[in-house]
Design a protein around this motif. Structure first.
Motif, PDB file in Angstrom:
ATOM      1  N   LYS A  67       1.128   6.870  -6.674  1.00 23.35           N
ATOM      2  CA  LYS A  67       0.033   7.796  -6.973  1.00 23.35           C
ATOM      3  C   LYS A  67       0.454   9.244  -6.734  1.00 23.35           C
ATOM      4  CE  LYS A  67      -3.872   4.785  -6.062  1.00 23.35           C
ATOM      5  NZ  LYS A  67      -4.983   4.485  -5.132  1.00 23.35           N
ATOM      6  N   GLU A  68       1.168   9.466  -5.640  1.00 24.51           N
ATOM      7  CA  GLU A  68       1.623  10.821  -5.319  1.00 24.51           C
ATOM      8  C   GLU A  68       2.604  11.327  -6.374  1.00 24.51           C
ATOM      9  OE1 GLU A  68       1.687  14.356  -3.411  1.00 24.51           O
ATOM     10  OE2 GLU A  68       0.408  12.652  -2.901  1.00 24.51           O
ATOM     11  N   LYS A  86       0.833  -1.205   0.000  1.00 31.43           N
ATOM     12  CA  LYS A  86       0.000   0.000   0.000  1.00 31.43           C
ATOM     13  C   LYS A  86       0.869   1.257   0.000  1.00 31.43           C
ATOM     14  CE  LYS A  86      -3.981   2.090   2.273  1.00 31.43           C
ATOM     15  NZ  LYS A  86      -4.240   2.851   1.071  1.00 31.43           N
ATOM     16  N   ASP A  97       0.777   4.097  -2.830  1.00 28.24           N
ATOM     17  CA  ASP A  97       0.487   5.498  -2.496  1.00 28.24           C
ATOM     18  C   ASP A  97       1.601   6.427  -2.981  1.00 28.24           C
ATOM     19  OD1 ASP A  97      -1.891   4.730  -1.367  1.00 28.24           O
ATOM     20  OD2 ASP A  97      -1.152   4.814   0.714  1.00 28.24           O
TER      21      ASP A  97
END
Length: 169
Positions: free
Chosen positions: A152-153, A145, A149
């Protein structure tokens, strides 16, 4: 004419498989569940002479987990198996009754003893494998995860940088 295909390097293939694993459908929990199943099965596969490996497939189907995650967990379990085998044997010895003995008349006495040791490894491996699978589920899930993340950032920052960049005329 088509040109001959250049063979991929092993490094590129490993990176590709890593990316596939990180972006697996179902998210981090599915991959972590597969990893846990792989470790669970590996802990009692040696005394069953490798036949426990085939237990991965129905467990993956039943729980809806990731096969790639299970295979990574299985390989990781192979790496940590030797130190854990001693613990498996001790746990199996604690769970099984002390007076338990095998005596099959047609085989030698030393083979009866090996069957008892294997039974201890199987019982201890099932218990330890379940515990290790439960322990490793959460760190693997959080690590996957975290990577997702961060990805995505990074994509969001790149997209914002492209939108803010003025066009040259």
């Amino acid at each position: 004419m088509s040109s001959p295909r250049k063979p991929r390097s092993i490094r590129r293939w490993i990176k590709y498989k890593y990316t596939q694993l990180m972006r697996a459908p179902g998210g981090p929990s599915i991959v972590a569940l597969g990893f846990s199943i792989g470790i669970f099965v590996e802990m009692f596969t040696l005394p069953t002479y490798g036949l426990a490996f085939f237990l991965i497939f129905p467990l993956i189907y039943w729980f809806g987990a990731s096969l790639a995650g299970a295979l990574v967990g299985f390989v990781f379990g192979k790496i940590i198996f030797i130190p854990v085998a001693f613990v498996n044997s001790m746990i199996g010895g604690l769970v099984l009754p002390n007076h338990l003995q095998f005596h099959i008349p047609v085989i030698p006495n030393w083979l009866n003893h090996i069957l008892l040791v294997n039974l201890k490894l199987i019982v201890g491996g099932i218990i330890d494998g379940f515990l290790l699978g439960a322990i490793f589920y959460f760190p693997v899930r959080f690590a996957i995860k975290y990577v997702a993340d961060k990805r995505k950032e990074k994509r969001k920052l790149r997209r914002n940088a492209l939108e803010a960049k003025p066009l040259a005329e």
